[in-house]
Design a protein around this motif. Sequence first.
Motif, PDB file in Angstrom:
ATOM      1  N   ALA A   1       0.949  -1.501   0.223  1.00 22.67           N
ATOM      2  CA  ALA A   1      -0.166  -0.033   0.069  1.00 22.67           C
ATOM      3  C   ALA A   1       0.728   1.212  -0.140  1.00 22.67           C
ATOM      4  O   ALA A   1       0.393   2.311  -0.872  1.00 22.67           O
ATOM      5  CB  ALA A   1      -0.955   0.172   1.196  1.00 22.67           C
TER       6      ALA A   1
ATOM      7  N   PHE B   1      -1.545   4.301  -1.991  1.00 17.61           N
ATOM      8  CA  PHE B   1      -2.752   4.251  -1.994  1.00 17.61           C
ATOM      9  C   PHE B   1      -3.348   5.588  -1.287  1.00 17.61           C
ATOM     10  O   PHE B   1      -2.744   6.349  -0.641  1.00 17.61           O
ATOM     11  CB  PHE B   1      -3.221   3.249  -0.708  1.00 17.61           C
ATOM     12  CG  PHE B   1      -3.381   1.917  -1.159  1.00 17.61           C
ATOM     13  CD1 PHE B   1      -2.914   1.425  -2.553  1.00 17.61           C
ATOM     14  CD2 PHE B   1      -4.160   0.729  -0.396  1.00 17.61           C
ATOM     15  CE1 PHE B   1      -2.962   0.180  -3.017  1.00 17.61           C
ATOM     16  CE2 PHE B   1      -4.105  -0.273  -0.996  1.00 17.61           C
ATOM     17  CZ  PHE B   1      -3.636  -0.837  -2.285  1.00 17.61           C
ATOM     18  N   SER B   2      -4.496   5.956  -1.957  1.00 21.18           N
ATOM     19  CA  SER B   2      -5.353   7.108  -1.366  1.00 21.18           C
ATOM     20  C   SER B   2      -5.772   6.784  -0.085  1.00 21.18           C
ATOM     21  O   SER B   2      -5.982   5.643   0.600  1.00 21.18           O
ATOM     22  CB  SER B   2      -6.560   7.249  -2.402  1.00 21.18           C
ATOM     23  OG  SER B   2      -7.577   6.247  -2.198  1.00 21.18           O
TER      24      SER B   2
ATOM     25  N   ASP C   1      -8.606   4.444   0.382  1.00 19.91           N
ATOM     26  CA  ASP C   1      -8.250   3.005   0.079  1.00 19.91           C
ATOM     27  C   ASP C   1      -7.616   2.571   1.514  1.00 19.91           C
ATOM     28  O   ASP C   1      -7.720   1.262   1.777  1.00 19.91           O
ATOM     29  CB  ASP C   1      -7.360   2.766  -0.928  1.00 19.91           C
ATOM     30  CG  ASP C   1      -8.266   2.841  -2.275  1.00 19.91           C
ATOM     31  OD1 ASP C   1      -9.307   2.678  -2.229  1.00 19.91           O
ATOM     32  OD2 ASP C   1      -7.679   3.053  -3.512  1.00 19.91           O
ATOM     33  N   TRP C   2      -6.866   3.379   2.070  1.00 16.96           N
ATOM     34  CA  TRP C   2      -5.831   3.111   3.375  1.00 16.96           C
ATOM     35  C   TRP C   2      -6.910   2.694   4.310  1.00 16.96           C
ATOM     36  O   TRP C   2      -6.660   1.750   5.050  1.00 16.96           O
ATOM     37  CB  TRP C   2      -5.108   4.219   3.693  1.00 16.96           C
ATOM     38  CG  TRP C   2      -3.565   4.229   3.275  1.00 16.96           C
ATOM     39  CD1 TRP C   2      -2.933   4.947   2.358  1.00 16.96           C
ATOM     40  CD2 TRP C   2      -2.875   3.458   3.715  1.00 16.96           C
ATOM     41  NE1 TRP C   2      -1.747   4.647   2.399  1.00 16.96           N
ATOM     42  CE2 TRP C   2      -1.452   3.439   3.145  1.00 16.96           C
ATOM     43  CE3 TRP C   2      -2.709   2.269   4.718  1.00 16.96           C
ATOM     44  CZ2 TRP C   2      -0.115   2.919   3.105  1.00 16.96           C
ATOM     45  CZ3 TRP C   2      -1.485   1.399   4.984  1.00 16.96           C
ATOM     46  CH2 TRP C   2      -0.271   1.833   4.352  1.00 16.96           C
TER      47      TRP C   2
ATOM     48  N   ILE D   1      -9.551  -3.044  -4.798  1.00 13.58           N
ATOM     49  CA  ILE D   1      -8.701  -1.904  -4.389  1.00 13.58           C
ATOM     50  C   ILE D   1      -7.559  -1.929  -5.465  1.00 13.58           C
ATOM     51  O   ILE D   1      -7.059  -0.812  -5.718  1.00 13.58           O
ATOM     52  CB  ILE D   1      -8.411  -1.767  -3.055  1.00 13.58           C
ATOM     53  CG1 ILE D   1      -9.834  -1.549  -2.278  1.00 13.58           C
ATOM     54  CG2 ILE D   1      -7.295  -0.773  -2.426  1.00 13.58           C
ATOM     55  CD1 ILE D   1      -9.603  -1.305  -0.505  1.00 13.58           C
ATOM     56  N   TYR D   2      -6.673  -2.957  -5.365  1.00 12.47           N
ATOM     57  CA  TYR D   2      -5.148  -3.046  -6.101  1.00 12.47           C
ATOM     58  C   TYR D   2      -5.329  -3.002  -7.457  1.00 12.47           C
ATOM     59  O   TYR D   2      -4.524  -2.293  -8.051  1.00 12.47           O
ATOM     60  CB  TYR D   2      -4.827  -4.307  -5.638  1.00 12.47           C
ATOM     61  CG  TYR D   2      -4.133  -4.415  -4.428  1.00 12.47           C
ATOM     62  CD1 TYR D   2      -4.824  -4.461  -3.142  1.00 12.47           C
ATOM     63  CD2 TYR D   2      -2.700  -4.103  -4.265  1.00 12.47           C
ATOM     64  CE1 TYR D   2      -3.973  -4.672  -1.916  1.00 12.47           C
ATOM     65  CE2 TYR D   2      -1.958  -4.254  -2.975  1.00 12.47           C
ATOM     66  CZ  TYR D   2      -2.795  -4.673  -1.857  1.00 12.47           C
ATOM     67  OH  TYR D   2      -2.233  -4.218  -0.677  1.00 12.47           O
TER      68      TYR D   2
ATOM     69  N   TYR E   1      -4.670   0.407  -9.325  1.00 12.85           N
ATOM     70  CA  TYR E   1      -3.003   0.843  -9.107  1.00 12.85           C
ATOM     71  C   TYR E   1      -2.213   0.017  -9.832  1.00 12.85           C
ATOM     72  O   TYR E   1      -1.127   0.435 -10.222  1.00 12.85           O
ATOM     73  CB  TYR E   1      -2.608   0.585  -7.632  1.00 12.85           C
ATOM     74  CG  TYR E   1      -3.353   1.512  -6.717  1.00 12.85           C
ATOM     75  CD1 TYR E   1      -2.830   2.900  -6.565  1.00 12.85           C
ATOM     76  CD2 TYR E   1      -4.727   1.083  -6.193  1.00 12.85           C
ATOM     77  CE1 TYR E   1      -3.518   3.740  -5.571  1.00 12.85           C
ATOM     78  CE2 TYR E   1      -5.407   2.116  -4.986  1.00 12.85           C
ATOM     79  CZ  TYR E   1      -4.664   3.285  -4.939  1.00 12.85           C
ATOM     80  OH  TYR E   1      -5.227   4.097  -3.884  1.00 12.85           O
TER      81      TYR E   1
END
Length: 118
Positions: free
Chosen positions: A42, A47-48, A51-52, A112-113, A116
């Motif tokens: 992360a 990560f934003s 997202d964190w 989430i991933y 990215y």
Amino acid sequence: MHRINSVLFKFKCAFKGLFIAFTSDNSFKIHFAATISVIFSAILLEFSKSDWMIIILLIGLVLVAELFNTAIEFLVKLFTDDYHELAEKILDISAGAVLLSVIISIIIAVFIYLPYLL
Ligand SMILES: Nc1ncnc2c1ncn2[C@@H]1O[C@H](COP(=O)(O)OP(=O)(O)OP(=O)(O)O)[C@@H](O)[C@H]1O
């Protein structure tokens, strides 16, 4: 003073509980290692904030489920080391709770991933 000491004592017991779970339960160690990898990735992927927050919630979900599972394993061992049908059900359901938390976490983590990595 007595009150502060009793609050401190409760914190000490709670941290001792985390230490006991970490040192005595292999699954907890595996989840902890996975947690470290997720945190590192992360950081690397930047990560934003939102997202964190989701990732931290998911890590908490899995680790808390694993902590309860470990406590239930100890509780069952306290009562019996022999095979017992009810002990099997209790342990299987408890393990099922951890599995469910991991499956949910993996599904959400994929969402989430992906942005990215693509
Ligand atoms: N006393 C028992 N009676 C019946 N079945 C049992 C008993 N102890 C363990 N089992 C069975 O073995 C499975 C594994 O239980 P155990 O407590 O050994 O977990 P574990 O795989 O060692 O987990 P961990 O690695 O988290 O310690 C249980 O889900 C259950 O099906």
